[in-house]
Design a protein around this motif. Sequence first.
Motif, mmCIF file in Angstrom:
data_model
loop_
_atom_site.group_PDB
_atom_site.id
_atom_site.type_symbol
_atom_site.label_atom_id
_atom_site.label_comp_id
_atom_site.label_asym_id
_atom_site.label_seq_id
_atom_site.Cartn_x
_atom_site.Cartn_y
_atom_site.Cartn_z
ATOM 1 N N SER A 187 0.832 -1.198 0.000
ATOM 2 C CA SER A 187 0.000 0.000 0.000
ATOM 3 C C SER A 187 0.867 1.248 0.000
ATOM 4 O O SER A 187 2.060 1.201 -0.293
ATOM 5 C CB SER A 187 -0.919 -0.011 1.230
ATOM 6 O OG SER A 187 -0.150 0.202 2.408
ATOM 7 N N SER A 188 0.267 2.364 0.368
ATOM 8 C CA SER A 188 0.942 3.656 0.314
ATOM 9 C C SER A 188 1.629 4.009 1.627
ATOM 10 O O SER A 188 1.777 5.194 1.952
ATOM 11 C CB SER A 188 -0.085 4.739 -0.030
ATOM 12 O OG SER A 188 -1.164 4.700 0.885
ATOM 13 N N PHE A 189 2.055 2.992 2.372
ATOM 14 C CA PHE A 189 2.714 3.238 3.649
ATOM 15 C C PHE A 189 4.168 2.768 3.609
ATOM 16 O O PHE A 189 4.536 1.896 2.832
ATOM 17 C CB PHE A 189 1.963 2.535 4.782
ATOM 18 C CG PHE A 189 0.643 3.173 5.099
ATOM 19 C CD1 PHE A 189 0.559 4.199 6.026
ATOM 20 C CD2 PHE A 189 -0.511 2.760 4.453
ATOM 21 C CE1 PHE A 189 -0.643 4.800 6.308
ATOM 22 C CE2 PHE A 189 -1.726 3.355 4.727
ATOM 23 C CZ PHE A 189 -1.794 4.385 5.664
ATOM 24 N N GLU A 190 4.966 3.366 4.481
ATOM 25 C CA GLU A 190 6.372 3.006 4.573
ATOM 26 C C GLU A 190 6.541 1.667 5.305
ATOM 27 O O GLU A 190 5.571 1.066 5.764
ATOM 28 C CB GLU A 190 7.127 4.121 5.297
ATOM 29 C CG GLU A 190 7.106 5.450 4.543
ATOM 30 C CD GLU A 190 7.802 6.570 5.285
ATOM 31 O OE1 GLU A 190 8.148 6.367 6.480
ATOM 32 O OE2 GLU A 190 7.987 7.645 4.689
ATOM 33 N N GLU A 191 7.767 1.227 5.431
ATOM 34 C CA GLU A 191 8.057 -0.038 6.090
ATOM 35 C C GLU A 191 7.615 -0.012 7.548
ATOM 36 O O GLU A 191 7.786 0.985 8.249
ATOM 37 C CB GLU A 191 9.556 -0.332 6.000
ATOM 38 C CG GLU A 191 9.969 -1.683 6.539
ATOM 39 C CD GLU A 191 11.446 -1.968 6.337
ATOM 40 O OE1 GLU A 191 11.914 -2.992 6.858
ATOM 41 O OE2 GLU A 191 12.118 -1.162 5.669
#
Length: 264
Positions: A187-191
């Motif tokens: 998705s559009s999230f970081e690690e």
Amino acid sequence: MTTSWSMPAGSVDRWPDDYERGRPGWPREILDLPGLPSAATVLDLGAGTGKLTRLLVPTFGRVVALEPAEAMRRLLVALCPEAEVLAGSAEEIPLADASVDAVFAAEAFHWFYGDRGLAEIARVLRPRGALVVMWNLPAGPTQPSIAAVEQLLGERGPTREELGADPLDLNTTRYASGVWRLAIAESSFEELRETRLPNPQTLDRDGLVAFFASMGWIADLPDADRLPLLDEVRSLLDSAEYLRPWETHVYWTRRAAGLQNART
């Protein structure tokens, strides 16, 4: 994936009281992990009876608690009137684009980690806003021993495979499978970052009975089956107090920079 959570069919409006009395709360240290300012606006998604909401309210400037079940919301409002309590779900968050600095989901994210839920979470987050998700898992045996209760319920209840969770605690296979991690990674999230925190809980006898009453498979039973079963559980508990050693698994990430907020 879409949410399939609903109020238990058997205990219905009595279930939130059992949930509130029996379920463990959350360690205060969770609130420090995403590095939010005290003036932040935060959303408690799937807030339940407000066990996490009550930690958020004195810590952040504005707290919105979103809960789909009316019976849960009624208790949430009574216990935490300082929060802004709204009806809604992760797939339909009634907030404006880029309106919150963080979204918290306590014992709830396994119900709405699909594309639609994550897109809505990303939509309401401000640039670089935080997503914090958490679960309580058993970290050892209850003291004094409740082996007799566990044997009784193990014989009467569904198997883990049938239920999709441990019938005696909060370890859902939706969490244990780790599929929700892949959803975040794609998705559009970081690690994700993660940690584990000790979260011991002390209960009296009625509180421990309430914990088991809050288990979905028991709460789903009609009164004619559920109440005698809980009476049997109570009869096997002879201590005034019980210590339950939970461990809170916490994961946090941030909305990737440059993402455009848009309702899907």
